[in-house]
Design a protein around this motif. Structure first.
Motif, PDB file in Angstrom:
ATOM      1  N   PHE A 135     -32.434  28.471 -13.623  1.00  0.00           N
ATOM      2  CA  PHE A 135     -32.004  27.645 -14.747  1.00  0.00           C
ATOM      3  C   PHE A 135     -30.507  27.340 -14.672  1.00  0.00           C
ATOM      4  O   PHE A 135     -30.068  26.231 -15.019  1.00  0.00           O
ATOM      5  CB  PHE A 135     -32.368  28.298 -16.081  1.00  0.00           C
ATOM      6  CG  PHE A 135     -33.732  27.915 -16.564  1.00  0.00           C
ATOM      7  CD1 PHE A 135     -33.946  26.714 -17.224  1.00  0.00           C
ATOM      8  CD2 PHE A 135     -34.817  28.737 -16.348  1.00  0.00           C
ATOM      9  CE1 PHE A 135     -35.204  26.341 -17.659  1.00  0.00           C
ATOM     10  CE2 PHE A 135     -36.092  28.384 -16.775  1.00  0.00           C
ATOM     11  CZ  PHE A 135     -36.290  27.176 -17.439  1.00  0.00           C
ATOM     12  N   ALA A 136     -29.704  28.295 -14.217  1.00  0.00           N
ATOM     13  CA  ALA A 136     -28.274  28.041 -14.068  1.00  0.00           C
ATOM     14  C   ALA A 136     -28.023  26.933 -13.054  1.00  0.00           C
ATOM     15  O   ALA A 136     -27.219  26.017 -13.295  1.00  0.00           O
ATOM     16  CB  ALA A 136     -27.553  29.321 -13.643  1.00  0.00           C
ATOM     17  N   ILE A 137     -28.720  26.988 -11.932  1.00  0.00           N
ATOM     18  CA  ILE A 137     -28.580  25.951 -10.902  1.00  0.00           C
ATOM     19  C   ILE A 137     -29.101  24.615 -11.418  1.00  0.00           C
ATOM     20  O   ILE A 137     -28.478  23.558 -11.216  1.00  0.00           O
ATOM     21  CB  ILE A 137     -29.338  26.358  -9.622  1.00  0.00           C
ATOM     22  CG1 ILE A 137     -28.648  27.533  -8.924  1.00  0.00           C
ATOM     23  CG2 ILE A 137     -29.473  25.169  -8.668  1.00  0.00           C
ATOM     24  CD1 ILE A 137     -27.383  27.197  -8.206  1.00  0.00           C
ATOM     25  N   ALA A 138     -30.241  24.633 -12.103  1.00  0.00           N
ATOM     26  CA  ALA A 138     -30.853  23.397 -12.583  1.00  0.00           C
ATOM     27  C   ALA A 138     -29.956  22.674 -13.576  1.00  0.00           C
ATOM     28  O   ALA A 138     -29.820  21.439 -13.530  1.00  0.00           O
ATOM     29  CB  ALA A 138     -32.209  23.696 -13.217  1.00  0.00           C
ATOM     30  N   GLU A 139     -29.320  23.423 -14.485  1.00  0.00           N
ATOM     31  CA  GLU A 139     -28.411  22.774 -15.440  1.00  0.00           C
ATOM     32  C   GLU A 139     -27.161  22.244 -14.736  1.00  0.00           C
ATOM     33  O   GLU A 139     -26.629  21.194 -15.108  1.00  0.00           O
ATOM     34  CB  GLU A 139     -28.029  23.760 -16.540  1.00  0.00           C
ATOM     35  CG  GLU A 139     -29.099  23.949 -17.597  1.00  0.00           C
ATOM     36  CD  GLU A 139     -28.543  24.593 -18.851  1.00  0.00           C
ATOM     37  OE1 GLU A 139     -28.488  23.912 -19.885  1.00  0.00           O
ATOM     38  OE2 GLU A 139     -28.161  25.778 -18.778  1.00  0.00           O
ATOM     39  N   ARG A 140     -26.707  22.957 -13.755  1.00  0.00           N
ATOM     40  CA  ARG A 140     -25.534  22.490 -12.998  1.00  0.00           C
ATOM     41  C   ARG A 140     -25.835  21.171 -12.295  1.00  0.00           C
ATOM     42  O   ARG A 140     -24.999  20.270 -12.251  1.00  0.00           O
ATOM     43  CB  ARG A 140     -25.140  23.550 -11.970  1.00  0.00           C
ATOM     44  CG  ARG A 140     -23.862  23.255 -11.185  1.00  0.00           C
ATOM     45  CD  ARG A 140     -23.603  24.391 -10.195  1.00  0.00           C
ATOM     46  NE  ARG A 140     -22.264  24.352  -9.644  1.00  0.00           N
ATOM     47  CZ  ARG A 140     -21.917  23.738  -8.515  1.00  0.00           C
ATOM     48  NH1 ARG A 140     -22.832  23.080  -7.823  1.00  0.00           N
ATOM     49  NH2 ARG A 140     -20.668  23.771  -8.088  1.00  0.00           N
ATOM     50  N   MET A 141     -27.051  21.055 -11.772  1.00  0.00           N
ATOM     51  CA  MET A 141     -27.444  19.853 -11.046  1.00  0.00           C
ATOM     52  C   MET A 141     -27.808  18.705 -11.981  1.00  0.00           C
ATOM     53  O   MET A 141     -27.401  17.569 -11.796  1.00  0.00           O
ATOM     54  CB  MET A 141     -28.652  20.149 -10.149  1.00  0.00           C
ATOM     55  CG  MET A 141     -28.388  21.073  -9.001  1.00  0.00           C
ATOM     56  SD  MET A 141     -29.916  21.413  -8.101  1.00  0.00           S
ATOM     57  CE  MET A 141     -30.355  19.771  -7.514  1.00  0.00           C
ATOM     58  N   GLY A 142     -28.635  19.021 -12.993  1.00  0.00           N
ATOM     59  CA  GLY A 142     -29.162  17.992 -13.877  1.00  0.00           C
ATOM     60  C   GLY A 142     -30.375  17.304 -13.271  1.00  0.00           C
ATOM     61  O   GLY A 142     -30.479  17.148 -12.048  1.00  0.00           O
ATOM     62  N   GLY A 143     -31.315  16.936 -14.131  1.00  0.00           N
ATOM     63  CA  GLY A 143     -32.468  16.165 -13.685  1.00  0.00           C
ATOM     64  C   GLY A 143     -33.457  16.911 -12.814  1.00  0.00           C
ATOM     65  O   GLY A 143     -34.177  16.300 -12.018  1.00  0.00           O
TER      66      GLY A 143
END
Length: 460
Positions: free
Chosen positions: A114-122
């Protein structure tokens, strides 16, 4: 020639190339249930466990780019800091899920992805489901097929690699880059079981945060081009030789890789205490119900313990009256003191007030450990056995079988939803009822989401 490659390359290829359509139904369900369960227990920790508050405060003071959500705080931090905070909170109540053989995968994996996903977006729901399923599978394959002697803390030692693989998948790294990420993660693969056995330390509650943070750093460094270790697991001084004396089963680790996913075997806890205690909790609660034993009638509770559960009883006087909530969840006499005096167990039963509750402490003082080699933790968690001696001299015994949350009686979606609501309600900054309901709905329908981080927005 691929059979001669170090296992890190096989694992990396699996993590990089697996897609949602490759997952069997039980792996998809296991990943979604794990996401729901982990987010819930993380929220609960923000309001129920003081041991991690200083960590979260330090990370907030350090600041940085607001990339990823710190649950229960209403704010964001850099991805690696958010993974550190959320990972620590995910495990600190000892309410997070576990494999059927013990050890915790999700508290490292879910905060990382989730930390990586929010950093990336989409990032889509399908990608996050797949990332979690990959990590769960690798964790179980490593957990089950090494010669463990209750020395290394497998949850953090193995978790570093499974969480790094999951984070790498979310980033879309190639197989080569993912292998590098696994090598980099080895620098965070550590921690001995003394963090579990010892008393008085807050570290037992927060170790998963170090692993989650390390996984995020490893994946991001690999993305930047940092190289890892080609002979990571099987080299002369590789993980398996150094950590496990060369005792590992390569064939079993590779058997069905990419075809059979072990995440579907994940177990979800009904009670917020170390998994080895659940069989004793269940035996105590059910025996008192079945025999009509009231708390006031109990003279003694004999707990038949093996190698691991014996450590949960020593030193006995300290375990009967733990001084911290972290210790309370690892103290078998105190845990049984709650179960026998209250006939149930909830998050609220592990509070600062509970540590001083005279009824709980009086009952905990009646718990007598009896060493029994049949209760040793050889591989599968054994069914614990207790005897209750009543004041009039009667003796009743029971095994702790068919425990709520184990493979024979797994928690349903409905039960997990109830647990999620209960956990979210005690968060330091509790989500709204509408937000809790929306998050549950989004997780159930996660494969349809184009941006899965909407789940976190519903909880803030």
């Amino acid at each position: 020639m691929t059979e001669h490659l170090d296992l890190c390359h096989h694992f990396a290829k699996f993590a990089a190339e697996t897609r949602y359509d490759d997952l069997p139904k039980d792996a998809i369900e296991g990943a979604k249930k794990t996401i729901l369960d982990t987010l819930g227990v993380t929220l609960a920790a923000t309001g129920a466990e003081p041991a991690v508050q200083a960590l979260v405060q330090l990370l907030q003071e350090s600041g940085g780019k607001p990339e990823s959500t710190v649950l229960g705080s209403g704010g964001k931090l850099p991805a690696m800091s958010a993974a550190f905070a959320n990972g620590s909170m995910a495990h600190c109540l000892d309410f997070d899920d576990q494999t059927p053989w013990g050890a915790h995968a999700a508290s490292s994996i879910v905060p990382s992805v989730f930390a990586i996903a929010e950093r990336m977006g989409g990032v889509s729901g399908r990608t996050l489901i797949t990332a979690v399923a990959i990590g769960q599978d690798l964790f179980a394959r490593l957990r089950c097929n090494v010669g463990w002697n209750q020395n290394w803390n497998l949850s953090s030692m193995v978790g570093a690699f499974s969480a790094a693989a999951s984070a790498a998948h979310v980033l879309g790294l190639s197989a080569e880059q993912t292998a590098h990420a696994l090598g980099i993660a080895s620098q965070q693969s550590c921690g001995t079981m003394e963090v579990i056995f010892a008393t008085g330390s807050d570290l037992r509650g927060m170790y998963a945060g170090f692993t989650a943070k390390g996984a995020v750093i490893a994946a991001l460094l690999a993305q930047k081009g940092i190289t890892g270790i080609d002979t990571l697991f099987e080299g002369k001084a590789g993980i398996f030789n150094v950590y496990f004396g060369g005792k590992y089963d390569r064939e079993k680790m590779l058997d069905g890789l990419g075809v059979r996913f072990l995440g579907g075997t994940t177990l979800y806890k009904a009670w917020p205490a170390v998994g080895n205690s659940h069989t004793y909790i269940h035996a105590t609660i059910e025996l008192m119900k079945e025999k009509g034993i009231a708390a006031k009638d109990v003279e003694a509770i004999r707990a038949f313990v093996g190698d691991f559960t014996y450590t949960m009883c020593t030193p006995l006087e300290v375990r009967r009256a733990p001084s911290t909530l972290v210790d309370a969840k690892m103290s078998l006499p105190f845990i049984l003191g709650i179960a026998a005096s209250r006939g149930k167990m909830t998050i609220a039963d592990f509070s600062e007030a509970a540590l001083k509750d005279p009824d709980v402490l009086s009952m905990a003082a009646k718990v007598v450990p009896v060493q029994d080699p049949e209760q040793n933790w050889t591989f599968k968690l054994p069914d614990g056995r207790i005897e209750i001696v009543t004041r009039d001299g009667r003796v009743f015994g029971r095994l702790g079988d068919k425990i709520p949350g184990n493979a024979e009686a797994p928690l349903t979606w409905e039960q997990l939803s109830e647990k999620f609501v209960s956990c979210a309600s005690v968060a330091a900054i509790a989500p709204s009822d509408a937000g809790i309901a929306r998050a549950q709905m989004l997780i159930r329908e996660m494969e349809t989401l184009t941006d899965a981080t909407g789940i976190l927005r519903a909880l803030t």
